[in-house]
Design an enzyme around this catalytic site. Structure first.
Site, short mmCIF file in Angstrom:
data_model
loop_
_atom_site.label_atom_id
_atom_site.label_comp_id
_atom_site.label_asym_id
_atom_site.label_seq_id
_atom_site.Cartn_x
_atom_site.Cartn_y
_atom_site.Cartn_z
N GLU A 1 0.70 -1.07 -0.15
CA GLU A 1 0.03 -0.05 -0.13
C GLU A 1 0.87 1.13 -0.06
O GLU A 1 0.35 2.29 -0.24
CB GLU A 1 -1.21 -0.18 1.14
CG GLU A 1 -2.05 -1.11 1.11
CD GLU A 1 -2.78 -1.24 2.40
OE1 GLU A 1 -3.70 -1.92 2.47
OE2 GLU A 1 -2.35 -0.86 3.49
N ASP B 1 -13.35 -5.68 -3.13
CA ASP B 1 -14.64 -6.74 -3.52
C ASP B 1 -15.76 -6.17 -2.80
O ASP B 1 -15.56 -5.37 -1.82
CB ASP B 1 -14.35 -8.22 -3.04
CG ASP B 1 -14.06 -8.22 -1.65
OD1 ASP B 1 -14.87 -8.63 -0.95
OD2 ASP B 1 -13.16 -7.92 -0.98
#
Length: 230
Positions: free
Chosen positions: A12, A198
């Site tokens: 990240e 998701d």
């Protein structure tokens, strides 16, 4: 001004670490704090590790040891809102820790006992700037709303729907709410930004290798653009 940038996982923040003009590096609580200049601003970039305790410890160190003026948390989250799909970005305007439950004493689920707030609100100016920076993203919609946090990886569709009904949450993850609490207690402005991997609420999924590239690119661009205008 010094800006703290937190990511839970190496992927990240890895691009930001490569691009920082590094001045010093300090290790504390097994976390590596990279201090230097990025996009003309003084920053401290750190991987906190996964979970609420890691994130809270990391935030307090940034505040106590590095005197950061603002904190930006970027990372990955699961979508909850039905209109949110993989690759989209959610900017938190508030955060709640959904795994706090003292309802047996009459508290609302998510309420930290004896604390004078239910949710932790992101700095309006940082939210505004994050939204402005998201205009440059390709093939991604941006949403502003509540993100919920807990020390649980949520895969159960019934739990996802409950989080949506109970908290009107757009996304769920495992660090933002504790970063928000630490910033609230120390009166430090913050914002939490999440790329969606998701969404069990609408059945949308994306291959992780493909998603990882999109998430890293989006997070990096948002942070760099924000640094330009903060």
């Amino acid at each position: 001004m010094v800006i703290g940038i937190i990511g839970a996982m190496e992927e990240e923040i890895e691009v930001l670490i490569k691009e920082i003009k590094l001045e010093t590096k300090k290790i504390k609580a097994q976390m590596e704090f990279n201090c230097g200049i990025l996009c003309g601003k003084k920053v401290v970039i750190v991987k906190s590790g996964i979970g609420k305790v890691n994130a809270a410890i990391c935030t307090q160190i940034l505040i106590d040891d590095f005197g950061v003026d603002n904190i930006i948390n970027v990372g990955i989250a699961g979508g909850i809102g039905k209109n949110i799909f993989p690759g989209d970005v959610v900017i938190a305007d508030s955060l709640v820790q959904h795994d706090i439950d003292t309802s047996v004493f009459g508290d609302k689920i998510g309420q930290i006992p004896r604390l004078d707030t239910f949710d932790f609100k992101c700095d309006l100016n940082l939210v505004k700037k994050a939204k402005e920076c998201c205009k440059f993203l390709k093939n991604a919609n941006t949403y502003i709303g509540r993100i919920v946090t807990g020390d649980q990886f949520i895969a159960d569709i019934n739990k996802i729907k409950w989080l949506n009904d109970e908290f009107e949450a757009l996304a769920c993850e495992m660090e933002g709410g504790s970063i928000a609490q630490a910033c609230y207690l120390n009166n430090v402005p913050f914002v939490v930004i999440r790329s969606i991997s998701d969404n069990a609420n609408n059945g949308a999924r994306m291959d992780y290798d493909k998603f990882k590239y999109i998430a890293v690119e989006n997070s990096t661009n948002i942070i760099k653009n924000m640094l330009e205008i903060i």
